[in-house]
Write a protein that holds these residues in place. Structure first.
Motif, PDB file in Angstrom:
ATOM      1  N   ILE A   1       0.432   1.378   0.461  1.00 53.41           N
ATOM      2  CA  ILE A   1       1.715   1.917   0.938  1.00 53.41           C
ATOM      3  C   ILE A   1       2.667   2.117  -0.248  1.00 53.41           C
ATOM      4  O   ILE A   1       3.448   3.074  -0.269  1.00 53.41           O
TER       5      ILE A   1
ATOM      6  N   PHE B   1       5.118  10.020   5.288  1.00 53.64           N
ATOM      7  CA  PHE B   1       3.755   9.541   5.019  1.00 53.64           C
ATOM      8  C   PHE B   1       3.434   8.408   5.994  1.00 53.64           C
ATOM      9  O   PHE B   1       4.229   7.489   6.171  1.00 53.64           O
TER      10      PHE B   1
ATOM     11  N   LEU C   1       0.523   5.541   7.072  1.00 56.00           N
ATOM     12  CA  LEU C   1      -0.689   4.797   6.718  1.00 56.00           C
ATOM     13  C   LEU C   1      -1.231   4.161   7.993  1.00 56.00           C
ATOM     14  O   LEU C   1      -0.565   3.308   8.590  1.00 56.00           O
TER      15      LEU C   1
ATOM     16  N   TYR D   1      -0.900  11.881   6.440  1.00 55.24           N
ATOM     17  CA  TYR D   1      -1.342  10.555   6.891  1.00 55.24           C
ATOM     18  C   TYR D   1      -2.647  10.178   6.206  1.00 55.24           C
ATOM     19  O   TYR D   1      -3.459  11.042   5.887  1.00 55.24           O
ATOM     20  N   ALA D   2      -2.805   8.888   5.974  1.00 57.79           N
ATOM     21  CA  ALA D   2      -4.036   8.353   5.385  1.00 57.79           C
ATOM     22  C   ALA D   2      -4.689   7.387   6.363  1.00 57.79           C
ATOM     23  O   ALA D   2      -3.993   6.635   7.056  1.00 57.79           O
ATOM     24  N   VAL D   3      -6.013   7.436   6.408  1.00 58.03           N
ATOM     25  CA  VAL D   3      -6.797   6.530   7.257  1.00 58.03           C
ATOM     26  C   VAL D   3      -7.803   5.819   6.357  1.00 58.03           C
ATOM     27  O   VAL D   3      -8.899   6.320   6.130  1.00 58.03           O
TER      28      VAL D   3
END
Lengths: 403, 403
Positions: free
Chosen positions: A160, A178, A180, A285-287
Motif C-alpha cells: 500500500i 488506488f 488494494l 486496483y491490485a489483487v
C-alpha cells in the motif's frame, strides 16, 4: 521405534516452512524420536502412505526451509468426518510406529488435530498430538497472533505504501484512486494491517474496509471524495469479504455495466467499477492474491523467528508428554517486543474465528486506531531476507523420497 | 544565471527517482548550473510555474531518492500539440533563465523533449535538451534496455516464483492453475521477464503469453492441460495486452457467464474464467498492477545503478554542449555484466516501440528461449534494499516548496 509425523494443511503462508524447520530440527535432535517423517499433502499423505524421511534430506536444504514460502510438503483442504477415516489413520500410525503427530495449520487443521487426539484417547493409542498454528488470517483464538500474520502484514503495508506513491504520482491528470484487494473473507486483520504503512495523515491507506463492518456505499463514496479533495488522491485497502448490511458480499452483488447487466468480480474490480461509473474517477486496483501470503522475500523477522519457535516448542511440549494442545504465542512486552509460547487446548481453538474487535476500529468504521497499531506494529519488525542466486531467491528444493 | 529544469513524465517506475538523484546531484555539483529546479507533475509544472528548488531540499532526503519508487515530483500524461504551448514554455524558460532541460520518461516523453529541442533551434533559444530514459516496458529503440525494466523483471520473477510455490502446494486437492497478469499493452518484455524465475523444468512459469504472439485458445488449453498432467499444476504469466489473431484484445472479448452474458475483465480474470468454465479447473490469478512498477523494496541493483548513471550522464552530456539526445545504455559484456552510456538522437526514439523479437520466442509462441535469458538475466542482478524504519521502508519525503 518411536517415530513422528509432521504435516501442513490449509492455505499456505510465507513462514509455514519456518515452523516445519522448527519441528524437523527439534525432532532430528531429540533422542526420543527415531525418525521424523513428513506426510505429503497434509493428512492425505497419511492416508496414501506418502511419507518422506527428513533424516535423509540434504541438511543445507533443510536450512533453506527457514527462507522458503508456501508448503514445501504440499497442503490439503481435507476435513475428517468418518469413523472409518480415523481407523485407517491409526492403522497407518501403528504400521509406522508413529508416537508423535504435529499438524501445522489454521482453524480447520486444529479441528483435525483435535479429532485425532480424541480418537487416540478413545482407543487408548499412545501418541502425542500437537497443533502448530499457521494462518495469515490471524483469526485463531487465545493466541496473541498467528505465525504468518506478521509477514502478510508487512507485505501488504509495503504494497500500500508503494501503490499509494504511484497513484499520488499519477493523480494530477490521470488516476486518482488506488484499491488494494486483500485476503480475509471473515476476519479483517489482514486488511487492517495496511494501516501500519501510514506515517503521516496524507499517506495511504486513507480507507480500510473490513468484513467486520457493513459496507455503506454512500459513506464510502463520501470519504473517497473528501480524501481526493484534501490530498488529490485516495488509497484504499479492501478486504475480499466485505458485505452490505443485509449480509450479501459486495463483490458478489457486483456492479452494472453499460448495458445494465450485473457484473461479478473480486472486491477490487467491483469497487473500482463503482467508483468509475458512479463518481467518474479513474481508478486502479491490485489483487496480490497468492503473492501476499507467499511473499517470503519481504517477510517479517519477528514472524519468521516466532514461526520457528512454535514448531520447535511443539516438539518440546510433546516430549514432555503434552498432547491435545496448540502452541500459542503470548506477548510479554511491546517495547522491546518479546513473546513466549503457551499451551492452548485444541478444544478451545478448533473452528473458532477471532474477529477484529470493535475497540480497534475507528468510529466511522473505515479505519483502525492507535490500539490496533500498538498491537500489530511489533509483528512486522525486522527484515529477514532469503539468500539470492542470479537475482532470484534461493528456496529449498527437497528430494522428498518416499519411505 | 543559468538554471536547469528536470521533470518526470508518463507511467512511473521503481527507479525513476534514482535517475532524478543522478540529475540533481550532478547539477548541484556543476559550476555551470546555478540552480536545479524540478517541475511538479512533468511539463505541466512548467506551464503552471510550479518549480521546486533542489538546492533548498534536505540533503538526506535527496539521498533517499535512490531508494524511493514512483515520481517523487509527480508525473503527467500531457502531449504537446499546439504552437502556442511551445511559445508559452519558452516564455517561462526565459523568465527563469532555463538553459538546461532534462525530461525523464518513455516514448511519449522523448517526443515532448524532441519537440522542445526542435522549437528551441527554430527560435534560436540557447538551451540543452536531454532525454533521460524511463519505462518498465523496455520498448525504447536503440538503447540495450531501459531503466525500470530490470526492477519490474525482478519483481515479477520473484512474484511468479512465490506464486508458483503456492499453487504447487494447493494443487493436490484444490487450485491447479495460477495466472500472473503483467503490464505490457504492446510489448511483451515485462511478461517475458518472468522466465528468469525458472531454474528447473518443473518451475513456473510454464506458459508466457506475449502481445507479440496471437492468442490461440486451443493451443493454450492444450499446454495448460499437458503441464498439469506432467507436474500437477500450471503457472502462467500473461501480458495484459494479448490479442486474438483478428486483433481484438483477449480481455476485451471476455468470457461468458452462466447466463450467457459476455463479461469484461482484466486478462487474469478473463483467462481464469475461461479455464474454469471450459476446462473445469480451479484457478487463481494475481493482478499486481501498480505494485509491479513501484515495488522498490525488491529492485535490481544493476537497474538502480544504471538509473542513477543515465541521470548523471544526461547532465554531463548537456554540459559538454549536447542537445536533442536521449542517454541510452550500451551493453559492454555479459559476464561480468558491464554497460556504459551512449547518445541516441531523440528523433530516433520518439514514438517508436521496440517489441520482443521473434528470435527470443520459442516455436510454440508461449515461452522465451535461452537468448532472451542471456539478455535479461544480468538486468535483475543484485539486491539494493531501501532502509527500513519500524518494519516499513523509509522513502524520501521532500518539501518541494515552490520558488
Amino acid at each position: 521405534m518411536k517415530n513422528a509425523i509432521y504435516a501442513q494443511s490449509g492455505g499456505v503462508t510465507s513462514v509455514i516452512n519456518a515452523s516445519a524447520y522448527g519441528v524437523i530440527k527439534a525432532a532430528l535432535n531429540a533422542e526420543e524420536i527415531d525418525n521424523i517423517y513428513v506426510a505429503i499433502n497434509g493428512i492425505n499423505g497419511v492416508f496414501n502412505e506418502e511419507l518422506a524421511d527428513m533424516g535423509k534430506e540434504d541438511p543445507e536444504q533443510i536450512e533453506l526451509l527457514k527462507f522458503t514460502p508456501s508448503s514445501a510438503f504440499g497442503s490439503c483442504r481435507r476435513k475428517l468426518k468418518e469413523e472409518s477415516e480415523f481407523e485407517e489413520i491409526f492403522r497407518i500410525f501403528d504400521r509406522y510406529n508413529i508416537k508423535y503427530f504435529f499438524y501445522n495449520g489454521g482453524n480447520d487443521s486444529m479441528d483435525t488435530a483435535n479429532k485425532i487426539h480424541q480418537y487416540a484417547q478413545k482407543i487408548g493409542y499412545d501418541i502425542k498430538v500437537m497443533g502448530v498454528p499457521k494462518t495469515v488470517d490471524n483469526d485463531l483464538p487465545e493466541t496473541d497472533h498467528t505465525p504468518g500474520f506478521g509477514s502478510i502484514a508487512k507485505y501488504l503495508s509495503v504494497a500500500i505504501l508503494e501503490g499509494t506513491l504511484d497513484v499520488k504520482s499519477m493523480a494530477a491528470d490521470s488516476t486518482k484512486v488506488f484499491i488494494l484487494e486483500t485476503m480475509g473473507r471473515h476476519a479483517g486483520w489482514v486488511a487492517a494491517s495496511t494501516a501500519l504503512a501510514k506515517r503521516h495523515e496524507s499517506d495511504g491507506p486513507h480507507i480500510i474496509l473490513l468484513p467486520e463492518v457493513p459496507f455503506n456505499k454512500e459513506k464510502f463514496f463520501e470519504k473517497v471524495e473528501k480524501t481526493i479533495e484534501k490530498y488529490g488522491y485516495c488509497s484504499i485497502a479492501a478486504s475480499e469479504g466485505i458485505k452490505y448490511a443485509d449480509g450479501t458480499f459486495v463483490a458478489a452483488r457486483g456492479y452494472k455495466d453499460n448495458f445494465g447487466n450485473v457484473q461479478l468480480g473480486g472486491i477490487g474490480s467491483t469497487l473500482a467499477n463503482l467508483i468509475r461509473s458512479e463518481l467518474g474517477i479513474k481508478t486502479h486496483y491490485a489483487v496480490p492474491d497468492y503473492l501476499q501470503r507467499s511473499g517470503r522475500h519481504i517477510s517479517s523477522q519477528v514472524d519468521v523467528n516466532e514461526a520457528i519457535e512454535v514448531g520447535a516448542m511443539a516438539v518440546k511440549y510433546a516430549l514432555e508428554g503434552k498432547s491435545g494442545y496448540m502452541v500459542g504465542i503470548e506477548r510479554l512486552m511491546n517495547s522491546p517486543y518479546m513473546s513466549t509460547t503457551k499451551l492452548i487446548p485444541l478444544d478451545n481453538v478448533a473452528n473458532e474465528t477471532k474477529l477484529v474487535p470493535p475497540e480497534f476500529i475507528t468510529e466511522d468504521g473505515m479505519f483502525v486506531n492507535e490500539k490496533f497499531i500498538e498491537y500489530a506494529l511489533p509483528l512486522i519488525e525486522g527484515e529477514y531476507y532469503p539468500p539470492y542466486l542470479n537475482g532470484i531467491p534461493l528456496y529449498a528444493r527437497l528430494k522428498l523420497n518416499r519411505i
